[in-house]
Each structure stands twice: as C-alpha cells, then as structure tokens.
Write a protein that holds these residues in place. Structure first.
Motif, PDB file in Angstrom:
ATOM      1  N   HIS A 259      30.632  52.241  62.603  1.00 28.14           N
ATOM      2  CA  HIS A 259      31.648  52.162  61.542  1.00 28.14           C
ATOM      3  C   HIS A 259      31.235  53.040  60.365  1.00 28.14           C
ATOM      4  N   TYR A 260      32.253  53.503  59.628  1.00 24.40           N
ATOM      5  CA  TYR A 260      31.958  54.282  58.420  1.00 24.40           C
ATOM      6  C   TYR A 260      31.198  53.440  57.404  1.00 24.40           C
ATOM      7  N   MET A 261      31.564  52.171  57.294  1.00 23.11           N
ATOM      8  CA  MET A 261      30.892  51.353  56.274  1.00 23.11           C
ATOM      9  C   MET A 261      29.389  51.290  56.545  1.00 23.11           C
ATOM     10  N   PRO A 404      31.939  62.104  50.700  1.00 23.66           N
ATOM     11  CA  PRO A 404      33.172  61.332  50.910  1.00 23.66           C
ATOM     12  C   PRO A 404      32.878  59.907  51.362  1.00 23.66           C
ATOM     13  N   GLU A 405      33.570  58.957  50.785  1.00 23.95           N
ATOM     14  CA  GLU A 405      33.442  57.556  51.217  1.00 23.95           C
ATOM     15  C   GLU A 405      34.720  57.214  51.966  1.00 23.95           C
ATOM     16  N   ILE A 406      34.573  56.879  53.230  1.00 26.63           N
ATOM     17  CA  ILE A 406      35.746  56.689  54.086  1.00 26.63           C
ATOM     18  C   ILE A 406      36.002  55.212  54.388  1.00 26.63           C
ATOM     19  N   GLY A 407      34.932  54.438  54.584  1.00 29.17           N
ATOM     20  CA  GLY A 407      35.115  52.998  54.774  1.00 29.17           C
ATOM     21  C   GLY A 407      35.869  52.454  53.561  1.00 29.17           C
ATOM     22  N   VAL A 408      36.840  51.582  53.817  1.00 27.08           N
ATOM     23  CA  VAL A 408      37.641  51.083  52.691  1.00 27.08           C
ATOM     24  C   VAL A 408      36.762  50.285  51.717  1.00 27.08           C
ATOM     25  N   LEU A 589      23.481  42.430  50.369  1.00 29.15           N
ATOM     26  CA  LEU A 589      24.800  41.800  50.279  1.00 29.15           C
ATOM     27  C   LEU A 589      25.835  42.640  51.031  1.00 29.15           C
ATOM     28  N   GLN A 590      25.688  43.958  50.948  1.00 30.54           N
ATOM     29  CA  GLN A 590      26.575  44.841  51.720  1.00 30.54           C
ATOM     30  C   GLN A 590      26.385  44.576  53.217  1.00 30.54           C
ATOM     31  N   LEU A 591      25.113  44.406  53.615  1.00 34.46           N
ATOM     32  CA  LEU A 591      24.840  44.192  55.048  1.00 34.46           C
ATOM     33  C   LEU A 591      25.350  42.830  55.514  1.00 34.46           C
ATOM     34  N   VAL A 604      36.329  46.532  60.402  1.00 34.05           N
ATOM     35  CA  VAL A 604      35.454  46.736  59.246  1.00 34.05           C
ATOM     36  C   VAL A 604      35.960  47.833  58.304  1.00 34.05           C
ATOM     37  N   ASP A 605      36.328  48.969  58.881  1.00 32.16           N
ATOM     38  CA  ASP A 605      36.691  50.111  58.025  1.00 32.16           C
ATOM     39  C   ASP A 605      38.115  50.060  57.516  1.00 32.16           C
ATOM     40  N   LYS A 606      38.942  49.240  58.149  1.00 36.72           N
ATOM     41  CA  LYS A 606      40.348  49.175  57.721  1.00 36.72           C
ATOM     42  C   LYS A 606      40.777  47.721  57.592  1.00 36.72           C
ATOM     43  N   PRO A 607      40.249  47.024  56.594  1.00 35.07           N
ATOM     44  CA  PRO A 607      40.608  45.619  56.440  1.00 35.07           C
ATOM     45  C   PRO A 607      42.097  45.446  56.154  1.00 35.07           C
TER      46      PRO A 607
END
Ligand code: F6R
Length: 617
Positions: A259-261, A404-408, A589-591, A604-607
C-alpha cells in the motif's frame, strides 16, 4: 476532490487517460468515466462511465465493442458533491443535445439559478449535478458559425458562474479542440511533443512529459494539435507560465509495497533527511530557509503567529504552536482554517499567518489564508505540492520536500510539516534569543530524528501483533500531554479514518472531565508517555485508566522499565528532546492504524467517503 485528465495529440489516448485516472484515483473514487472523440467512423464522441473504481471502468471499456479510442479525450474520477453516486451522475457530462462534453472538479454554487434559466429556455436535465448545468450553459452559448467557438462559449459561461472549478471541455462539432479552465481547483497542462495532457496534478502527466504550464484562477486554455492559447475568462490574452515537474516516477509507484500508506510510513526517514537537507547550517548555528529570506526582517519583528490547517495539517500546526512559543518565544495560536475564515478575526500589525497543507489546495485553508492576509497579515505556507494554489498565494513559505503523498491518510506529510515548523521556529529563535551554540545543539538532535524513526520502524512486526490483540475493540482512546497531545490527536485520526474504528484523541488530563466514563474492561487506551516535563502526570493518568480496567498501550522512551509495571503493552522509541518527540512517537501510531485497517480488510489507501484533497468547504 475529483481527478481530471484530458488529452489532445496524435496518439490513441484511451490508455493514457486510464493510466492518468489510476494516478489520480486518490482524489476521489466513487465513480469514473471517460469520453473520447473516436478516430475514424463519424468522429463522434463516445462516453463510458461507471460507479466504482477506475479498474471497473477499465473492465467496462475492455468489454465495449467497438473499442473506444481516439486522439482527443477526457476522463474523471469522482468524489460526489452534487447528486448521489450513480451512473448518470458520473462524469463526463453532456448537454441535452450531446454537443458539449465536460468534466469538472469543484462546485458551481449558483447552479440552481442557472438551471432554472436554462429550463425556461427549454433545456432538459437528466442528472442532479452542477456539472451538467455548466455543460448546458456552454452549449446554450456555443455558436461556432457566429464566432462563438468552444473557447468563447466556455469563457462566456464561466463569466456567469460563481464557485470553484477546474474543467475540461470538448465539442462533438470540433474534433481538434480541447478547452480547459480553472478557478480555485487545481489543473495543470503538460506540454509534450505535439500533444497536451491536462491533469489535476503532475502525477498523471510525469510519465509523458516533465514540462507543464500552471494556470492562474480565471484562466482558460484552448489546446489544439497546432498549439495553445491562454486567456482570461474575459478573453485577455496571457503568456503561459511553464515549469518543470519535479516528480520522479519511483515516487508515485508502489515499489514493492502493498500500500502507498505503508510505503510512505517507511519513507519517512529518507523524506525527512530531504526536508532538512541544506537547511541546517551547523557552522553558523542557524537554519537556512531560502523561502523566508526575503521576509526575514518582518518575521523577526512579528508579534503574533496564527497557524491554520485542517485534519492532520492542523495536528501538525498544534505542535507548531508549542514549538513557536517554546523555542522562538512568539505568542502563537492554532485554529481550524474552516473556523478562522468565518470568525472575523482581529489582526494587529505584526501578525503572521501560517497555512499548513500537504496539497496546498484545501479550500478552507486557502480561504482562511486570504481572509487573514487581506487584513494585513504576512502569509506563509508550509506546503508539500510545489506550485499549488496556497504556495502561490502566500508571501513566502517553506516546502516540505517529502515527495508526492498518495495514500489518503497523511503520514510523511505530517512529519514533514512538523519538521518544517521546527526549522521555522529555530530560524526565528536564532534571530530573537537563542545563541548559535544552542541552535546547533538542537539541530544536531533534529538531524538524528530520521535514525530514531528507522529504529522505531524495526518494531513493525511487534506493532502488528499488538494491534491484532485489540483488533475487535470498537473504541480507542489516544492520550498525551504537552507536545504529545497533538500526537494523540493524530493517532486517533489515523485509526478512525482508515480502519473505521471509533477513536478519540485528547489531552490526557481532559479524560477526567467526561471521557473517563467510556473506560471499561477492555478499552484500549494509547498513552504517549515519553520522557518530558509532564511524564509524572501522564503516569498518574495511566494509573487512573488502569484502575478502571482499561488496557494501556504506552509509547515510552527506551530505558523506561518502570512503565512496564503499568502498561500491558509498551512500544519504545529512542530518547530525544521533548519538542522533537512527536516526530518519532507518531510513527507507532501510524503503524497501529495501518495494521488495524489491513487486519479489518479495509481499503487502506482509499478509505470510504474520503478524498485526498478537500477542495470544497
Ligand atoms: C488525514 C488527512 C487529512 C488532511 C486534511 C488537510 O490523514 O490527510 O486530514 O490532513 O484534509 O489536507 P491538506 O494537508 O492537503 O491541506
């Protein structure tokens, strides 16, 4: 908030549009559609659209016979504003004669009154969207036989419109023209070899060309295979502003990550090294921020700072408030941009407003910035996307340079924002009261933060196991004090937005004033309990939770063995000065949020219901 891509040139564009839509899908993913002026046959424009993801659109296109392709086309991925998520409401939209075909990002605020006027003229509407109204208005004005070609009709229509838009329009009567325009919503024009690729951002353009033209508000661009013309909606000709896109393909690809995130969480050490690169002058004991240099004197004399943003950017801004007061001794307040813009704020001489935004396009942040700058404040930006609207509308600013940050869900932008705010605080502190030696010592600690993050990331497996243990819990609390109160807010935001688990973040002391009633046997409570001025107070709060049956997960400083007595689970982070601790403490916390979303089988990337860049109020 909706992604737009359009193409005119000599290559079949179907795959170019689909590839572009995939890159832009993070901007909205309710539904997607494409319109292509077909090569051969009658040269008509055909549309294919569907509710769902770009992959669903691709499957529909694959099944379509005859195959849809041509050298002029436009496409859209939607985050619904007007009208439900249905096939008819999906872009592209046409008018009732099928002449004008349009994709749009933004909101036409006066669409109801325009619709009424057009209905009175006998025009018929089949969707609930504001975009169909704009397509119909352009069509009503379009009269190529009498000098009202597509460009002129778009200009005339946009003079009637209030609201925000980025649009791309084609006409079934003119297979050689693509007209695009923007106000308030992002749009850039990639300039290729005999072709143009228009998109909401550079990620959809970079695999074709790195030359791109930025568009100011109210500009209209007519593109043909022979060249382009830029003008205002009042038809005043403009000279194109061309820039180089500084995106590398590797930055927008998954590169082996699931995933991007996850990729962006793990990219943080490298990203932050880039954020700091060339900006920490250890010899002179000062921070060098080229973007602020021209306003350095004004900044030093400033008397008050207002930081604004939304969501994660606001959480970063809250840490900025502590940093500016603590390090630079400047009275600072932080506020939701959405509130600031309507609050009639009192702005005295010497006020600086700092807009924090990853995208540089967030509508509320942009409006708040304008409101406060119009009242005389100096406007600064802490922005990731180079050339974005906020970065252009500020007096000065500092880019994050995290790529670039792609994960929402924002991760590396958050740590990038906090790093930049730290450097800005030091930039001022050095000119106000901190000595070169003190600043150098602080900068050395800042430079070590990426190493601390790397070490924290090594605990990924353990954090996954820990998250698994609590995965069926429906309510979580995140608590912290001082610098780590915003970290707690950010931890809760991350968890709720991608795993849909209810989570609240707050100052640890606030818990006693109500939320403690929620705590029962089994509720996970994450404490940021790193070493710092309020450590003992945090420990007391942990005791209070424990005695009511809550499960305590502590993020603590390495070497703190005592905390094991109180917390069921401990995640250790390396020791660092308290003002820098959020940069490291946020990583576990992110993890946790990431693993919770994966374990719950969420996208994950497109909630759901979200989009990366919120360009509507
Ligand atoms: C949360 C998130 C949002 C954004 C907010 C502001 O993970 O990404 O809360 O932080 O929408 O966006 P920007 O920073 O683009 O202004």
């Amino acid at each position: 908030m909706c992604g737009i891509i359009a193409y005119i040139g000599n290559r079949p564009c179907r795959d170019i549009l689909i590839e572009g839509l995939k890159r832009l899908e993070y901007r909205g993913y309710d539904s997607a559609g494409v319109a292509i002026t077909c090569t051969g046959g009658d040269g008509s424009t055909r549309i294919c659209k569907t509710v769902g993801r770009v992959a669903d659109l691709e499957a529909k296109l694959d099944a379509d016979e005859p195959k849809l392709d041509g050298t002029l086309g436009l496409a859209h991925t939607r985050w619904a504003t007007h009208g439900a998520v249905t096939d008819p409401n999906t872009h592209p939209h046409t008018d009732d004669t099928g002449t004008i075909c349009l994709v749009h990002n933004g909101i036409i605020e006066n669409y109801q009154s325009l619709k009424k006027l057009l209905e009175e003229k006998g025009r018929v509407f089949r969707t609930e969207t504001d975009t169909e109204v704009l397509a119909t208005l352009i069509s009503e004005l379009y009269d190529p036989d009498h000098g009202m070609d597509l460009e002129a009709a778009v200009q005339a229509a946009l003079r009637e419109v209030t609201g925000a838009y980025a649009i791309a329009a084609i006409s079934s009567k003119d297979p050689d023209t693509l007209v695009v325009a923007r106000k308030g919503s992002p749009l850039i024009v990639g300039i290729g070899n005999g072709e143009y690729i228009v998109a909401s951002d550079g990620s959809a353009i970079i695999s074709h060309t790195s030359r791109a033209m930025t568009l100011d508000d109210y500009s209209v661009v007519r593109l043909s295979r022979d060249g382009l013309r830029t003008s205002t909606i009042d038809n005043v000709e403009l000279s194109p502003k061309v820039m180089q896109l500084e995106i590398e393909l590797g930055e927008i690809e998954l590169g082996g990550f699931e995933h991007y995130m996850r990729k962006e969480i793990f990219e943080q050490p490298r990203a932050l090294r880039r954020t700091m690169s060339g900006r920490l002058d250890m010899n002179e004991g000062c921070v060098v921020l080229g973007g602020l240099q021209t306003h350095a004197k004004e900044l030093v004399r400033s008397r008050r700072v207002i930081i604004c943003g939304q969501g994660t950017a606001l959480n970063a801004g809250m840490i900025g408030e502590y940093l500016f007061e603590d390090l630079a001794k400047l009275p600072t307040e932080v506020e939701y941009a959405s509130e600031l813009r309507y609050r009639n704020p009192l702005i005295e001489e010497g006020t600086v407003v700092i807009a924090v935004s990853q995208s540089g396009e967030t509508a509320d942040t942009l409006a708040a910035l304008h409101e406060v700058m119009d009242r005389g404040a100096l406007g600064l930006g802490v922005i990731n996307v180079v050339g974005s609207t906020i970065s252009r509308d500020t007096d000065a600013g500092v880019y994050l340079r995290v790529g670039p940050e792609i994960g929402v869900a924002s991760t590396k932008a958050f740590t990038g924002q906090v790093t930049v705010l730290t450097m800005m605080a030091l930039f001022l502190a050095r000119r106000r009261m901190m000595s070169g030696t003190e600043v150098t010592a602080f900068m050395r600690e800042l430079e070590r933060v990426p190493d601390h993050i790397e070490k924290t990331l090594e605990q990924d497996d353990a954090i996954r196991t820990l998250t698994e243990k609590y995965i069926h819990r429906e309510n979580w609390l995140f608590l912290g004090r001082g610098y780590n109160y915003p970290t707690a807010m950010e931890g809760a935001l991350k968890l709720k937005e991608i795993s849909y688990i209810h989570a609240e973040g707050m100052p640890a002391a606030e818990m006693k004033h109500g939320p403690i009633a929620l705590i029962d046997d089994g509720m996970p409570v994450v404490f940021i309990a790193t070493q710092g001025a309020q450590y003992d107070k945090v420990v007391s709060n942990i005791e209070e939770v424990r005695s009511r049956g809550g499960h305590v997960i502590a993020v603590a400083t390495e070497g703190d063995e005592d905390i094991r007595r109180l917390a069921e689970d401990v995640i250790y982070i390396p020791p660092c000065p308290e003002p820098l601790s959020p940069l490291v403490a946020v990583v576990p916390l992110q993890l946790i949020a990431y693993h919770a979303a994966v374990l719950r089988d969420k996208d994950v990337d497109k909630p759901r219901n979200l989009a990366k860049s919120v360009t509507v109020e």
